[in-house]
Design a protein around this motif. Structure first.
Motif, PDB file in Angstrom:
ATOM      1  N   THR A  64       0.734  -1.263  -0.106  1.00  0.00           N
ATOM      2  CA  THR A  64       0.040  -0.013   0.093  1.00  0.00           C
ATOM      3  C   THR A  64       1.093   1.487  -0.017  1.00  0.00           C
ATOM      4  OG1 THR A  64      -1.750  -1.101   1.327  1.00  0.00           O
ATOM      5  CG2 THR A  64      -1.687   1.488   1.263  1.00  0.00           C
ATOM      6  N   ILE A  65       0.563   2.221  -0.860  1.00  0.00           N
ATOM      7  CA  ILE A  65       1.170   3.464  -0.902  1.00  0.00           C
ATOM      8  C   ILE A  65       0.876   4.453  -0.072  1.00  0.00           C
ATOM      9  CG2 ILE A  65       2.057   5.371  -2.550  1.00  0.00           C
ATOM     10  CD1 ILE A  65       1.322   3.527  -4.854  1.00  0.00           C
ATOM     11  N   THR A  66       1.497   4.839   1.148  1.00  0.00           N
ATOM     12  CA  THR A  66       0.969   5.646   2.221  1.00  0.00           C
ATOM     13  C   THR A  66       1.131   7.059   1.983  1.00  0.00           C
ATOM     14  OG1 THR A  66       3.103   5.325   3.254  1.00  0.00           O
ATOM     15  CG2 THR A  66       1.356   3.521   3.757  1.00  0.00           C
ATOM     16  N   ASP A  67       2.289   7.431   1.084  1.00  0.00           N
ATOM     17  CA  ASP A  67       2.254   8.859   0.704  1.00  0.00           C
ATOM     18  C   ASP A  67       1.000   9.185  -0.100  1.00  0.00           C
ATOM     19  OD1 ASP A  67       3.249  11.006  -0.977  1.00  0.00           O
ATOM     20  OD2 ASP A  67       4.956  10.930   0.179  1.00  0.00           O
ATOM     21  N   SER A  68       0.230  10.221   0.241  1.00  0.00           N
ATOM     22  CA  SER A  68      -0.854  10.438  -0.620  1.00  0.00           C
ATOM     23  C   SER A  68      -0.486  11.387  -1.950  1.00  0.00           C
ATOM     24  CB  SER A  68      -1.595  11.586  -0.090  1.00  0.00           C
ATOM     25  OG  SER A  68      -1.203  12.847   0.328  1.00  0.00           O
TER      26      SER A  68
END
Length: 413
Positions: A324-328
């Motif tokens: 999951t990419i946590t940096d928006s």
């Protein structure tokens, strides 16, 4: 003393309501207009032309009216080149920058019209003159000091999709979107399947935007079959969808509920977090598939069939999964790349991700939004994705029906 400019409208402007919308916008915003020339197309393929003079009390009021008319497809007559102004700082645009729509747009630079690349709503327009003139959209946080940004309304031409007099092409005719729970679902699903086949045959790209309800409602296996058959080319989802899909494989549950018996197994409420822990221990989804720990489901088929996926995280996520990419900002850019490559988008029971992807899509991309909650579909349309077809129906029934059409065999959940 009043100020005035002349604008032109051309196309199927009566049928699509564009002309009426422009007249209404001028009056609603306190201006006046005078039609100077009006030629009505006299057969179903002919276009209508309207030239009108728009008047307002001040330059500021006129500029606001012209901006609204520009969004509707009106073009200032006798256009001049677009006004360019250098960005004063990284992430900062000039005060009067032009905010884009999701419609095909052209900008006049050095006396010639140039199509905007990678059209996207709510962006700035940047002009580059290296290796010829290039005009493209840029989100505000990506603006760099010195970028030549288009300002004002001069030298900009917007081309909203219209509904031609012959009614368009089936359910995918532009400007015929909307929301209905009374449409004949079987026939519409058949048209969607036909469109997916055509995209597949032309080596195009189908993007599926997936919500966790797919797993909860029993549509997971059918979607996995569609991915395996090659009809989905990319997946856009959140951490929750992937976790529930993997939980279904590892524990037979979704959010702790057995999706077959609807019973709550002992410690079932912990399966969600156990799943995240197990996938993290193995090093991610792909590693879990390679180890044989995950051997079915949507994420499994994505790994096995090289279907790329973007899992965009949110503040609410448990874990999250290592994938999951946590940096928006990074997640937005990944979604943007998927959206720009898509020829057809299926938005399947997820409000937040549907709106996020919809914000990145040009209005020329065919879009289908399916949700049991009509507010999800209407919010997408209200946000600017006017090209979307909305179906208010159970996602657990829709996906198996779609699989039936695509795979041409009876599908049993």
């Amino acid at each position: 003393m009043t100020v005035a400019r002349t604008v032109e409208l051309e196309g199927h402007i009566i049928d699509s309501g564009t002309m009426g919308a422009c007249f209404g916008a001028v009056m609603d915003m306190g201006g006046e207009f005078e039609v100077e020339e009006f030629e009505v197309g006299r057969h179903k393929h002919a276009e209508t032309y309207c030239r009108m003079r728009v008047m307002a009390d001040t330059e500021e009021e006129l500029r606001a009216i012209l901006h609204e008319l520009n969004q509707q497809g009106a073009t200032v007559a006798d256009p001049r080149d677009a006004t360019l102004e250098a960005a004063p700082n990284d992430g900062v645009v000039p005060v009067d920058f032009y905010s884009t729509t999701n419609h095909p747009t052209a900008v006049r630079v050095d006396g010639e019209w140039h199509d905007v690349e990678d059209v996207e709503m709510d962006c700035a327009l940047v002009v580059e003159r290296e290796d010829g003139v290039h005009v493209y959209t840029k989100v505000l946080n990506a603006i760099e000091e010195g970028d030549l940004v288009v300002t004002g309304e001069t030298g900009i031409r917007v081309d909203p999709p219209e509904r031609p007099r012959n009614g368009g092409s089936g359910s995918f005719g532009f400007m015929q979107g909307g929301v209905s729970s009374e449409r004949p679902s079987a026939s519409l699903i058949e048209e969607i399947a036909d469109e997916m086949r055509q995209v597949n045959a032309e080596d195009g790209s189908v993007l599926a935007v997936c919500g966790p309800a797919i797993v909860h409602a029993g549509g997971r296996d059918a979607l996995a079959d569609i991915v395996r058959a090659g009809y989905v080319d990319a997946i856009s989802a959140g951490n929750g969808f992937a976790v529930h899909d993997l939980e279904r494989d590892l524990y037979g549950t979704s959010l702790g509920v057995d999706t077959e018996s609807l019973e709550h197994p002992r410690k079932g409420h912990k399966h969600h977090i156990y799943t995240i822990s197990e996938i993290a221990r193995l090093g991610g989804i792909e590693a879990a598939v390679e180890e044989g720990v995950v051997d079915e489901g949507v994420m499994y088929e994505c790994v096995q069939n090289d279907v790329p996926y973007v899992l965009a995280g949110s503040i609410r996520d448990d874990g999250p999964l290592p994938d999951t990419i946590t940096d928006s900002i990074e997640a937005q850019n990944a979604i943007r790349e998927q959206a720009q490559e898509a020829d057809l988008v299926l938005m399947l029971s997820t409000l937040l991700h549907s709106v996020a992807v919809g914000n990145c899509l040009p209005s020329t991309t065919k879009t289908v939004c399916v949700d049991i909650n009509p507010a999800t579909v209407t919010q997408l349309l209200d946000r600017g994705s006017a090209q979307a077809i909305g179906m208010v129906t159970d996602i657990g029934a829709f996906i198996p029906m779609l699989a039936d059409e695509l795979l041409e065999e009876s599908y049993e959940k």
